[in-house]
Design an enzyme around this catalytic site. Structure first.
Site, PDB file in Angstrom:
ATOM      1  N   MET A 113     -10.390  -6.278   7.316  1.00 30.81           N
ATOM      2  CA  MET A 113      -9.566  -5.197   7.886  1.00 30.81           C
ATOM      3  C   MET A 113      -9.020  -5.658   9.239  1.00 30.81           C
ATOM      4  SD  MET A 113      -9.536  -2.610   5.739  1.00 30.81           S
ATOM      5  CE  MET A 113      -8.480  -1.650   6.827  1.00 30.81           C
ATOM      6  N   ASP A 138      -5.588  -6.446   5.609  1.00 27.64           N
ATOM      7  CA  ASP A 138      -5.095  -5.081   5.427  1.00 27.64           C
ATOM      8  C   ASP A 138      -5.047  -4.383   6.785  1.00 27.64           C
ATOM      9  OD1 ASP A 138      -4.477  -2.546   4.531  1.00 27.64           O
ATOM     10  OD2 ASP A 138      -6.346  -2.239   3.422  1.00 27.64           O
ATOM     11  N   SER A 170       0.846  -1.193   0.000  1.00 21.91           N
ATOM     12  CA  SER A 170       0.000   0.000   0.000  1.00 21.91           C
ATOM     13  C   SER A 170       0.879   1.240   0.000  1.00 21.91           C
ATOM     14  CB  SER A 170      -0.892   0.028   1.244  1.00 21.91           C
ATOM     15  OG  SER A 170      -1.406   1.339   1.428  1.00 21.91           O
ATOM     16  N   MET A 196      -9.768   7.353  -0.236  1.00 22.67           N
ATOM     17  CA  MET A 196     -10.516   7.788   0.957  1.00 22.67           C
ATOM     18  C   MET A 196     -11.180   9.120   0.672  1.00 22.67           C
ATOM     19  SD  MET A 196      -7.823   6.975   3.984  1.00 22.67           S
ATOM     20  CE  MET A 196      -6.866   5.450   4.032  1.00 22.67           C
ATOM     21  N   GLY A 226       0.054   2.536   9.499  1.00 22.66           N
ATOM     22  CA  GLY A 226       0.920   2.563  10.668  1.00 22.66           C
ATOM     23  C   GLY A 226       0.265   2.177  11.984  1.00 22.66           C
ATOM     24  N   HIS A 242      -8.705  -0.096  -3.154  1.00 16.41           N
ATOM     25  CA  HIS A 242      -9.483  -0.245  -1.922  1.00 16.41           C
ATOM     26  C   HIS A 242     -10.259   1.040  -1.694  1.00 16.41           C
ATOM     27  CE1 HIS A 242      -9.266  -0.817   2.785  1.00 16.41           C
ATOM     28  NE2 HIS A 242     -10.499  -0.863   2.324  1.00 16.41           N
ATOM     29  N   HIS A 286      -1.482  -1.671  -3.989  1.00 16.14           N
ATOM     30  CA  HIS A 286      -2.727  -1.399  -3.266  1.00 16.14           C
ATOM     31  C   HIS A 286      -2.929   0.112  -3.181  1.00 16.14           C
ATOM     32  CE1 HIS A 286      -5.807  -2.523  -0.209  1.00 16.14           C
ATOM     33  NE2 HIS A 286      -5.428  -1.425   0.430  1.00 16.14           N
ATOM     34  N   ASP A 315      -5.305   3.122  -1.822  1.00 17.02           N
ATOM     35  CA  ASP A 315      -6.344   3.431  -0.840  1.00 17.02           C
ATOM     36  C   ASP A 315      -7.039   4.735  -1.198  1.00 17.02           C
ATOM     37  OD1 ASP A 315      -6.115   1.308   1.221  1.00 17.02           O
ATOM     38  OD2 ASP A 315      -4.048   2.045   1.375  1.00 17.02           O
ATOM     39  N   MET A 345     -12.439   3.329   0.321  1.00 16.63           N
ATOM     40  CA  MET A 345     -13.003   3.668   1.635  1.00 16.63           C
ATOM     41  C   MET A 345     -13.830   4.926   1.445  1.00 16.63           C
ATOM     42  SD  MET A 345      -9.644   2.697   3.810  1.00 16.63           S
ATOM     43  CE  MET A 345      -8.676   2.673   2.315  1.00 16.63           C
TER      44      MET A 345
HETATM   45  C1  DX5 Z   1      -5.791   1.709   6.038  1.00 17.63           C
HETATM   46  C2  DX5 Z   1      -5.511   1.254   4.639  1.00 17.63           C
HETATM   47  C3  DX5 Z   1      -4.328   0.389   4.536  1.00 17.63           C
HETATM   48  C4  DX5 Z   1      -3.044   1.006   5.023  1.00 17.63           C
HETATM   49  C5  DX5 Z   1      -2.285  -0.077   5.690  1.00 17.63           C
HETATM   50  O1  DX5 Z   1      -7.105   2.071   6.193  1.00 17.63           O
HETATM   51  O2  DX5 Z   1      -6.593   0.539   4.109  1.00 17.63           O
HETATM   52  O3  DX5 Z   1      -4.175  -0.138   3.213  1.00 17.63           O
HETATM   53  O4  DX5 Z   1      -2.236   1.569   4.033  1.00 17.63           O
HETATM   54  O5  DX5 Z   1      -1.163   0.457   6.264  1.00 17.63           O
HETATM   55  P1  DX5 Z   1      -0.275  -0.372   7.272  1.00 17.63           P
HETATM   56  O6  DX5 Z   1       0.234  -1.579   6.550  1.00 17.63           O
HETATM   57  O7  DX5 Z   1       0.784   0.589   7.672  1.00 17.63           O
HETATM   58  O8  DX5 Z   1      -1.163  -0.770   8.437  1.00 17.63           O
HETATM   59 ZN    ZN Z   2      -6.224  -0.529   2.204  1.00 22.83          ZN
END
Ligand code: DX5
Ligand code: ZN
Length: 214
Positions: free
Chosen positions: A134, A169, A6, A34, A142, A63, A30, A32, A65
């Site tokens: 999730m 994830d 990601s 948002m 992080g 992904h 990946h 994300d 969100m």
């Molecule tokens: C969080 C995202 C993840 C995120 C994961 O909502 O969907 O894809 O980037 O990051 P790490 O691997 O740092 O938890």
């Molecule tokens: Zn994600």
């Protein structure tokens, strides 16, 4: 077993260069998306995803969100995403969203937040190519891996059988990836563990080696 780094915690101002760091070793990238509504964070949307897809040979694992995936999700398939994941909590008609994604040629996937049960899954399985469990609250990279999601991964694998991919994830790293694989996950998103390491490509290889032995 597929590793999908990601880019969320990479340098988003140099996205193509960040993605190039894992080209050739990762199985997908990946992305994300948002919207500041479904989650309290804002990243990028369709124009950026479209341009990323045009600039990389990696398959795009998108992904979403976002609110209202019923309206927005198919467009990501139309611009060439390999896989489009929507959140089950946000969809008005999850079966229709999944079918609409598939009709674009993309793989369809549904994501479940940590607090969301798997009750709808039996009913949705025919329309899905992947589910995303999730292992943190969505919104930020992080965060710490929620190990209480392991039984949920196992249950998802029982319901899905062997054909449907199960992606995890959130907080996936060398310390947590093996337990996810042993519970039945086969697609692993890794954000900060890859991009906050000194050598993203080497970290992807290390993660892949760990799961190949699991
Ligand atoms: C969080 C995202 C993840 C995120 C994961 O909502 O969907 O894809 O980037 O990051 P790490 O691997 O740092 O938890
Ligand atoms: Zn994600």
């Amino acid at each position: 077993m597929l590793i999908s780094p990601s880019v969320l915690n990479s340098n988003l101002g140099a996205l193509n260069a960040e993605i190039a760091k894992v080209d050739g070793v990762a199985d997908m990238i990946h992305l994300d998306v948002m919207d500041n509504h479904f989650v309290p964070n804002l990243t990028f949307g369709l124009p950026v995803v479209r341009d990323v897809i045009e600039n990389t040979s990696l398959r795009a694992d998108v992904h979403l969100m976002i609110d209202d995936p019923d309206r927005w999700a198919p467009a990501y398939g139309e611009v060439g995403a390999f896989s489009v994941t929507f959140h089950i909590e946000a969809a008005r008609n999850p079966s229709t969203v999944a079918r609409d994604i598939r009709s674009t040629g993309a793989r369809s996937a549904a994501a479940f937040k940590p607090g969301t049960g798997l009750e709808l899954l039996n009913f949705l399985v025919p329309d899905l190519d992947m589910i995303l469990i999730m292992t943190v609250e969505p919104g930020f990279g992080g965060q710490s891996f929620m190990s209480d999601m392991i039984p949920k991964i196992r249950r998802a694998r029982e319901i899905c059988g062997t054909e449907i991919w199960i992606e995890v994830d959130g907080g996936v790293s060398r310390d947590t990836i093996v337990e996810c694989a042993e519970a039945g996950a086969n697609v692993f998103v890794a954000g900060s563990s890859v991009y906050q390491s000194g050598d993203p490509a080497a970290e992807v290889v290390a993660l892949a080696q760990l799961v190949s032995r699991a």
